[in-house]
Design a protein around this motif. Structure first.
Motif, short mmCIF file in Angstrom:
data_model
loop_
_atom_site.label_atom_id
_atom_site.label_comp_id
_atom_site.label_asym_id
_atom_site.label_seq_id
_atom_site.Cartn_x
_atom_site.Cartn_y
_atom_site.Cartn_z
N ALA A 70 -7.76 12.39 4.53
CA ALA A 70 -7.98 12.10 3.10
C ALA A 70 -6.80 12.59 2.26
O ALA A 70 -6.38 11.92 1.31
N LYS A 71 -6.25 13.77 2.62
CA LYS A 71 -5.09 14.30 1.89
C LYS A 71 -3.89 13.38 2.04
O LYS A 71 -3.15 13.12 1.08
N LYS A 72 -3.67 12.89 3.26
CA LYS A 72 -2.54 11.99 3.51
C LYS A 72 -2.70 10.70 2.71
O LYS A 72 -1.74 10.16 2.16
N GLN A 73 -3.94 10.20 2.66
CA GLN A 73 -4.20 8.97 1.90
C GLN A 73 -3.91 9.19 0.41
O GLN A 73 -3.32 8.32 -0.25
N LEU A 74 -4.31 10.35 -0.12
CA LEU A 74 -4.04 10.66 -1.52
C LEU A 74 -2.53 10.71 -1.78
O LEU A 74 -2.04 10.20 -2.79
N ALA A 75 -1.80 11.35 -0.85
CA ALA A 75 -0.34 11.46 -1.01
C ALA A 75 0.32 10.08 -0.99
O ALA A 75 1.22 9.80 -1.79
N ARG A 76 -0.15 9.19 -0.07
CA ARG A 76 0.40 7.84 -0.01
C ARG A 76 0.12 7.07 -1.30
O ARG A 76 0.97 6.36 -1.83
N THR A 77 -1.10 7.24 -1.81
CA THR A 77 -1.49 6.56 -3.04
C THR A 77 -0.61 7.00 -4.21
O THR A 77 -0.13 6.17 -5.00
N GLU A 78 -0.38 8.31 -4.32
CA GLU A 78 0.47 8.82 -5.40
C GLU A 78 1.89 8.29 -5.28
O GLU A 78 2.53 7.93 -6.28
N ALA A 79 2.41 8.23 -4.03
CA ALA A 79 3.77 7.74 -3.81
C ALA A 79 3.90 6.28 -4.25
O ALA A 79 4.91 5.89 -4.85
N ILE A 80 2.90 5.48 -3.95
CA ILE A 80 2.93 4.06 -4.33
C ILE A 80 2.94 3.92 -5.86
O ILE A 80 3.73 3.16 -6.43
N ILE A 81 2.05 4.66 -6.54
CA ILE A 81 1.98 4.58 -8.01
C ILE A 81 3.29 5.07 -8.63
O ILE A 81 3.79 4.49 -9.60
N ALA B 276 6.61 -1.07 -2.19
CA ALA B 276 6.38 -0.59 -0.81
C ALA B 276 7.64 0.09 -0.28
O ALA B 276 7.56 1.16 0.34
N ALA B 277 8.80 -0.51 -0.51
CA ALA B 277 10.06 0.08 -0.04
C ALA B 277 10.30 1.42 -0.72
O ALA B 277 10.71 2.40 -0.08
N GLY B 278 10.03 1.50 -2.01
CA GLY B 278 10.24 2.74 -2.76
C GLY B 278 9.32 3.87 -2.31
O GLY B 278 9.69 5.05 -2.35
N ALA B 279 8.12 3.50 -1.88
CA ALA B 279 7.13 4.51 -1.45
C ALA B 279 7.22 4.80 0.05
O ALA B 279 6.50 5.67 0.56
N GLY B 280 8.07 4.04 0.76
CA GLY B 280 8.19 4.23 2.21
C GLY B 280 6.95 3.80 2.95
O GLY B 280 6.55 4.42 3.94
N THR B 281 6.33 2.72 2.47
CA THR B 281 5.10 2.25 3.11
C THR B 281 5.15 0.72 3.23
O THR B 281 6.20 0.11 3.12
N GLN C 11 0.96 -4.09 2.82
CA GLN C 11 -0.51 -4.03 3.05
C GLN C 11 -1.12 -2.81 2.36
O GLN C 11 -2.22 -2.89 1.79
N GLU C 12 -0.39 -1.66 2.41
CA GLU C 12 -0.88 -0.45 1.75
C GLU C 12 -0.92 -0.64 0.23
O GLU C 12 -1.85 -0.17 -0.44
N VAL C 13 0.10 -1.31 -0.30
CA VAL C 13 0.13 -1.57 -1.74
C VAL C 13 -1.05 -2.47 -2.12
O VAL C 13 -1.75 -2.22 -3.12
N ASN C 14 -1.30 -3.51 -1.32
CA ASN C 14 -2.45 -4.40 -1.58
C ASN C 14 -3.77 -3.63 -1.54
O ASN C 14 -4.67 -3.85 -2.34
N ARG C 15 -3.87 -2.71 -0.55
CA ARG C 15 -5.10 -1.93 -0.41
C ARG C 15 -5.33 -1.06 -1.65
O ARG C 15 -6.43 -0.97 -2.18
N LEU C 16 -4.25 -0.44 -2.13
CA LEU C 16 -4.36 0.40 -3.32
C LEU C 16 -4.79 -0.44 -4.53
O LEU C 16 -5.68 -0.03 -5.28
N LEU C 17 -4.16 -1.58 -4.71
CA LEU C 17 -4.49 -2.42 -5.86
C LEU C 17 -5.95 -2.87 -5.82
O LEU C 17 -6.63 -2.96 -6.85
#
Length: 464
Positions: free
Chosen positions: A374-385, A408-413, A416-422
């Protein structure tokens, strides 16, 4: 803690519904389940026998109020008796920490190695500074364990309290003498002394901590015990209680295991109140011990008071009020708001320890929460935003294919992760609209759907 007891009680309560009185026969199964659950939880046998006898004596022949089932009535009796066993017959002020002395008030921590004394010294110091507004100094008299002194220094720095340096080639009494002189000279309110522990009780250790206690004459001498050690806690508590004039107990690692029998055994064996308990590894995971709340948690009733207290300490109330006002006015929910809410969630610490404080129908989800994931997911979400422009955060509908690739390139992800967040953000926005319209049932269904999509938080909505 004591998940087994919670589950067993829930099961047996269902079997004695519809009866007007608690009798020997309809209580038999319940008492047997309680006995088994307590023994499985490593509660000391004398404590189990005493508790069962008290419950039976109190319950037999009890008339059940029309608003209750016999099962509910018995749970109430069990709750009362558990509270007495855990907290004794003491009034609440006995569990209050004693600082009524000429400064510095000296607090001595004793216990076996691995019980969490050093971390507890930092947690207690932080609590005293923040809750009691005291100037706190810590010192380590542990000259045996490698890096014990360095560990206390690190913990003290993290807790933002002062540390008195010592070295492994000094004698514990000399360290204590120097620390006390320094504390007096620099007007400290409290001096916390961390003592050496061993893997098992030995005469040298007990004599050493006894000598320290006699020299320092502390206002509080706390026995620090790991809540997971169960039956062994009884023998350890007895040995320390015979050697030291203990004033109280601090339970550590309370959320670390489903057994937790120490909470029910130590109070009775030492005759001293449990004053604090440590939860989790973070330094703010430290709270006053409340026997009634602990009994409620054991019986699956939750500990809402502690949960509210944790929210009060870790959530920026001013920010939360501004957000509530914004939603009340009907302003649009943006990705900037979404990020702020995630930051508030992150400040709360461990997801599983928070959920455990909820009543059983919600807390059963705690075992399904993977805190690290869950912590990793939060960190990824913050990086995308963070990779979005301010305009994109306020107007996420403009984020199309080319923008998604750039984000996605800026967040290093991945895209698909960006779509999931949106998608998650859009669902959160819908939830906000439902809350505004008062559609609580719809909102809960939406939350259940949303929580299942967060890795590490599967099943969070299952209790609704």
């Amino acid at each position: 803690m004591l998940d087994s007891l919670t589950q067993r009680l829930t099961k047996v309560v269902k079997t004695i519904r519809g009866q007007a009185r608690l009798t020997e026969s309809n209580m038999q199964d319940m008492l047997r389940e309680i006995r088994i659950a307590l023994l499985e939880a490593d509660v000391a046998i004398p404590v189990v026998k005493d508790l069962i006898a008290r419950i039976k004596e109190k319950a037999l022949g009890t008339e059940v109020q029309t608003s209750l089932t016999p099962g509910q009535a018995l749970v109430g009796i069990v709750h009362d008796e558990l509270t007495k066993v855990i907290g004794g017959e003491d009034p609440e002020n006995v569990r209050e920490i004693n600082l009524a002395t000429q400064p510095p008030a000296i607090i001595l921590l004793a216990g076996l190695q691995g019980a969490g004394k050093t971390t507890t010294a930092g947690k207690l110091g932080k609590w005293l500074k923040e809750e009691k507004k005291k100037k706190v100094l810590t010192v380590s008299a542990d000259v045996y364990r490698p890096a014990a002194i360095d560990q206390l220094q690190t913990v003290s720095q993290q807790a933002n309290i002062d540390f008195f340096p010592s070295t492994p080639n000094e004698k514990p009494l000399d360290i204590a003498r120097k620390a006390l002189e320094y504390a007096k000279l620099h007007y400290y309110d409290v001096l916390i002394v961390d003592t050496a522990g061993r893997l098992a009780i030995d005469e040298q250790m007990m004599n050493e901590v006894s000598d320290l206690e006699k020299f320092l004459n502390p206002i509080e001498t706390f026995f620090v015990v790991d809540a997971m050690v169960g039956q062994d806690a009884v023998n350890t508590a007895k040995a320390f209680g015979e050697k030291l004039p203990l004033t109280g107990v601090i339970l550590t690692k309370v959320d670390g295991d489903s057994r937790g029998g120490a909470a029910l055994s130590v109070r009775m064996v030492t005759g001293k109140p449990i004053k604090f308990m440590g939860v989790g590894e973070k330094l703010n995971g430290f709270q006053r011990f409340d026997p009634q709340a602990m009994a409620g948690r054991i019986l699956g009733m939750g500990d809402i008071v502690s949960l509210v207290d944790e929210v009060r300490k870790n959530v920026d109330i001013e920010k939360a009020q501004k957000f509530a006002e914004k939603m009340r006015k009907g302003d649009d929910f943006t990705l900037e708001d979404f990020k702020d809410q995630l930051a508030q969630v992150k400040n709360m610490g461990s997801f599983s320890s928070l959920i455990e404080k909820l009543p059983a129908q919600f807390a059963q989800a705690a075992g399904q929460v993977d805190d690290e994931q869950a912590k990793k997911q939060l960190a990824r979400t913050e990086a995308i935003i963070d990779s979005m422009t301010p305009h994109e955060r306020r107007k996420p509908e403009i984020i199309k294919a080319s923008r998604k690739r750039r984000i996605a390139a800026g967040a290093g992800t991945t895209v698909q992760e960006v779509n999931r967040l949106l998608k998650q953000f859009e669902q959160s926005r819908e939830m906000m609209k439902m809350m505004k319209k008062g559609g609580m049932g719809k909102m809960m269904r939406a939350f259940r759907s949303l929580s299942g999509r967060f890795p590490g938080m599967g099943g969070m909505g299952g209790g609704f």
